[in-house]
Design a protein around this motif. Structure first.
Motif, PDB file in Angstrom:
ATOM      1  N   UNK A  42    -107.082 106.319  13.084  1.00 58.88           N
ATOM      2  CA  UNK A  42    -107.400 107.704  12.735  1.00 58.88           C
ATOM      3  C   UNK A  42    -108.866 108.039  13.014  1.00 58.88           C
ATOM      4  N   UNK A  43    -109.753 107.106  12.681  1.00 58.12           N
ATOM      5  CA  UNK A  43    -111.182 107.338  12.869  1.00 58.12           C
ATOM      6  C   UNK A  43    -111.621 106.919  14.267  1.00 58.12           C
ATOM      7  N   UNK A  44    -112.692 107.535  14.757  1.00 59.61           N
ATOM      8  CA  UNK A  44    -113.235 107.179  16.069  1.00 59.61           C
ATOM      9  C   UNK A  44    -113.751 105.747  16.065  1.00 59.61           C
ATOM     10  N   UNK A  45    -113.252 104.891  16.961  1.00 57.52           N
ATOM     11  CA  UNK A  45    -113.842 103.554  17.105  1.00 57.52           C
ATOM     12  C   UNK A  45    -115.140 103.669  17.895  1.00 57.52           C
ATOM     13  N   UNK A  46    -116.050 102.703  17.768  1.00 58.08           N
ATOM     14  CA  UNK A  46    -117.322 102.785  18.501  1.00 58.08           C
ATOM     15  C   UNK A  46    -117.148 102.905  20.013  1.00 58.08           C
ATOM     16  N   UNK A  47    -116.276 102.061  20.575  1.00 59.65           N
ATOM     17  CA  UNK A  47    -116.094 102.069  22.042  1.00 59.65           C
ATOM     18  C   UNK A  47    -114.623 101.931  22.406  1.00 59.65           C
ATOM     19  N   UNK A  48    -113.783 102.674  21.747  1.00 62.75           N
ATOM     20  CA  UNK A  48    -112.364 102.655  22.074  1.00 62.75           C
ATOM     21  C   UNK A  48    -111.621 101.477  21.460  1.00 62.75           C
ATOM     22  N   UNK A  49    -110.326 101.438  21.710  1.00 59.49           N
ATOM     23  CA  UNK A  49    -109.451 100.380  21.203  1.00 59.49           C
ATOM     24  C   UNK A  49    -108.696  99.725  22.353  1.00 59.49           C
ATOM     25  N   UNK A  50    -108.284  98.487  22.117  1.00 60.03           N
ATOM     26  CA  UNK A  50    -107.335  97.798  22.988  1.00 60.03           C
ATOM     27  C   UNK A  50    -106.169  97.357  22.123  1.00 60.03           C
ATOM     28  N   UNK A  51    -104.960  97.743  22.521  1.00 57.26           N
ATOM     29  CA  UNK A  51    -103.743  97.344  21.804  1.00 57.26           C
ATOM     30  C   UNK A  51    -102.915  96.449  22.705  1.00 57.26           C
ATOM     31  N   UNK A  52    -102.551  95.273  22.198  1.00 54.37           N
ATOM     32  CA  UNK A  52    -101.689  94.342  22.933  1.00 54.37           C
ATOM     33  C   UNK A  52    -100.250  94.504  22.474  1.00 54.37           C
ATOM     34  N   UNK A  53     -99.360  94.742  23.427  1.00 56.63           N
ATOM     35  CA  UNK A  53     -97.930  94.767  23.153  1.00 56.63           C
ATOM     36  C   UNK A  53     -97.250  93.708  23.992  1.00 56.63           C
ATOM     37  N   UNK A  54     -96.015  93.438  23.675  1.00 57.25           N
ATOM     38  CA  UNK A  54     -95.277  92.377  24.373  1.00 57.25           C
ATOM     39  C   UNK A  54     -93.996  92.938  24.970  1.00 57.25           C
ATOM     40  N   UNK A  55     -93.727  92.556  26.213  1.00 55.93           N
ATOM     41  CA  UNK A  55     -92.511  93.016  26.874  1.00 55.93           C
ATOM     42  C   UNK A  55     -91.273  92.595  26.098  1.00 55.93           C
ATOM     43  N   UNK A  56     -91.359  91.470  25.394  1.00 55.75           N
ATOM     44  CA  UNK A  56     -90.215  90.965  24.647  1.00 55.75           C
ATOM     45  C   UNK A  56     -89.948  91.755  23.364  1.00 55.75           C
ATOM     46  N   UNK A  57     -90.934  92.448  22.859  1.00 53.82           N
ATOM     47  CA  UNK A  57     -90.792  93.208  21.615  1.00 53.82           C
ATOM     48  C   UNK A  57     -90.746  94.709  21.896  1.00 53.82           C
ATOM     49  N   UNK A  58     -91.904  95.281  22.271  1.00 51.52           N
ATOM     50  CA  UNK A  58     -91.963  96.728  22.508  1.00 51.52           C
ATOM     51  C   UNK A  58     -91.136  97.157  23.709  1.00 51.52           C
ATOM     52  N   UNK A  59     -90.839  96.227  24.601  1.00 55.11           N
ATOM     53  CA  UNK A  59     -90.002  96.558  25.750  1.00 55.11           C
ATOM     54  C   UNK A  59     -88.521  96.443  25.465  1.00 55.11           C
ATOM     55  N   UNK A  60     -88.176  95.986  24.249  1.00 55.43           N
ATOM     56  CA  UNK A  60     -86.762  95.822  23.909  1.00 55.43           C
ATOM     57  C   UNK A  60     -86.485  96.479  22.554  1.00 55.43           C
TER      58      UNK A  60
ATOM     59  N   UNK B 289    -108.587  98.500  33.386  1.00 58.76           N
ATOM     60  CA  UNK B 289    -109.479  98.896  34.475  1.00 58.76           C
ATOM     61  C   UNK B 289    -110.179 100.203  34.154  1.00 58.76           C
ATOM     62  N   UNK B 290    -109.455 101.137  33.618  1.00 53.85           N
ATOM     63  CA  UNK B 290    -110.036 102.440  33.277  1.00 53.85           C
ATOM     64  C   UNK B 290    -111.034 102.320  32.131  1.00 53.85           C
ATOM     65  N   UNK B 291    -110.719 101.469  31.161  1.00 49.88           N
ATOM     66  CA  UNK B 291    -111.676 101.257  30.077  1.00 49.88           C
ATOM     67  C   UNK B 291    -112.936 100.568  30.608  1.00 49.88           C
ATOM     68  N   UNK B 292    -112.775  99.581  31.475  1.00 48.80           N
ATOM     69  CA  UNK B 292    -113.935  98.895  32.060  1.00 48.80           C
ATOM     70  C   UNK B 292    -114.813  99.877  32.826  1.00 48.80           C
TER      71      UNK B 292
END
Length: 313
Positions: free
Chosen positions: A236-254, A278-281
């Motif tokens: 909800x709040x602004x992070x200092x330099x954005x966030x990275x979220x890791x998802x898994x093909x086995x979970x979020x993809x199914x 790449x875009x975040x970098x």
């Protein structure tokens, strides 16, 4: 290699990079195409990191004696998400070669405009053995993954995300030697340059800043129906330099695909641009970043230790 469609970056604070870890043959065949379809429908970018060698998921069962492992298995319905056949690979069934069997699927992800890179050669071997084997073993595993990537895509990889967030200083040094541009190998608070001895690496680290779904489900009363709202509360709040979220093909993809769709829509409502690593970098290119060691530590909801962003020096 495609780094994702260009996006107009307004503020690095409202960037949320999506990192897709692909661990298994089943996840590659079933979860990856489903995620590509969903991400395109929701106009979101992401980075797909592939396991490119044998699927030896069944050998992970030896972690049964690791503190917290059985609890995680019970909380996250491992059999339901991975399937019995996958859980036998490398034990009662031979481990299939993921990269050889699914090369057209991997190339289709890049053709769809998503950034692609290396997760690992043998996911279970890397996660369980990296810190017990000599540095040459880790370098050999990385070399195998790079060679397979080049064979599939016709060029060298430039992004890496360590299996199980397991990383060593020598492996980080190898990424620099091989001219990787950025990586997401550990957990942390924001982008940084990892220290190799007293000197910062050239390869930028974009650590996972948010808990994963499997770390949240089953803790503090959180279940599948409430996990998205729990995670959205953290962004909800602004992070200092954005966030990275890791998802898994086995979970979020199914089976957790509806939860992930809820997250995508919730993050867009919160004003986030859903981007690739790449875009975040690229957004960090002219931003001063700290130099930090990568240390070993633990996190709630995850068994064992993993690579964490240390204190800036």
């Amino acid at each position: 290699m495609p780094s994702g469609e260009k996006v107009s970056i307004v503020s690095p604070m409202r960037l949320l990079a999506l990192k897709v870890d692909v661990d298994t043959l089943r996840g590659t065949r079933t979860g990856v195409p489903a995620l590509v379809e969903l991400l395109r429908a929701e106009q979101a970018q992401a980075t797909f990191l592939f396991s490119l060698g044998p699927d030896h998921t069944g050998r992970a069962l030896k972690r049964v004696f690791r503190p917290g492992f059985l609890g995680k298995v019970k909380r996250t319905s491992v059999l339901e998400h991975y399937g019995l056949r996958t859980l036998l690979y490398g034990t009662l069934l031979p481990g299939p070669d993921i990269g050889l069997k699914t090369a057209p699927i991997l190339r289709a992800v890049a053709a769809a405009g998503f950034e692609v890179g290396i997760h690992t050669w043998d996911h279970t071997a890397w996660q369980d053995n990296l810190h017990q084997r000599p540095p040459a073993w880790g370098r050999a595993q990385l070399g195998l993954a790079c060679a397979r990537f080049k064979k599939i895509f016709g060029e060298a990889p430039h992004v890496h995300g360590a299996a199980g967030w397991q990383m060593t200083e020598d492996a980080l040094r190898w990424l620099d030697e091989q001219h990787f541009k950025w990586a997401s190998d550990g957990r942390g608070q924001g982008p940084f340059r990892p220290l190799l001895g007293d000197h910062p690496a050239r390869c930028l680290q974009l650590p996972t800043t948010l808990p994963t779904l499997d770390e949240l489900i089953g803790l503090e009363g959180v279940d599948v129906s409430t996990v998205a709202s729990k995670l959205l509360a953290l962004t909800q709040e602004d992070p200092p330099l954005g966030h990275v979220f890791t998802l898994h093909a086995e979970l979020e993809g199914q089976r957790l695909r509806p939860v992930f769709q809820e997250l995508l829509r919730g993050w867009k409502t919160q004003g986030y641009q859903l981007v690739s690593l790449a875009q975040m970098a690229s957004a960090m290119e002219f931003h001063p970043l700290p130099s930090c060691p990568m240390i070993q530590g633990s996190l709630p909801g995850r068994s064992g230790t993993l690579a964490l962003q240390g204190t800036a020096r």
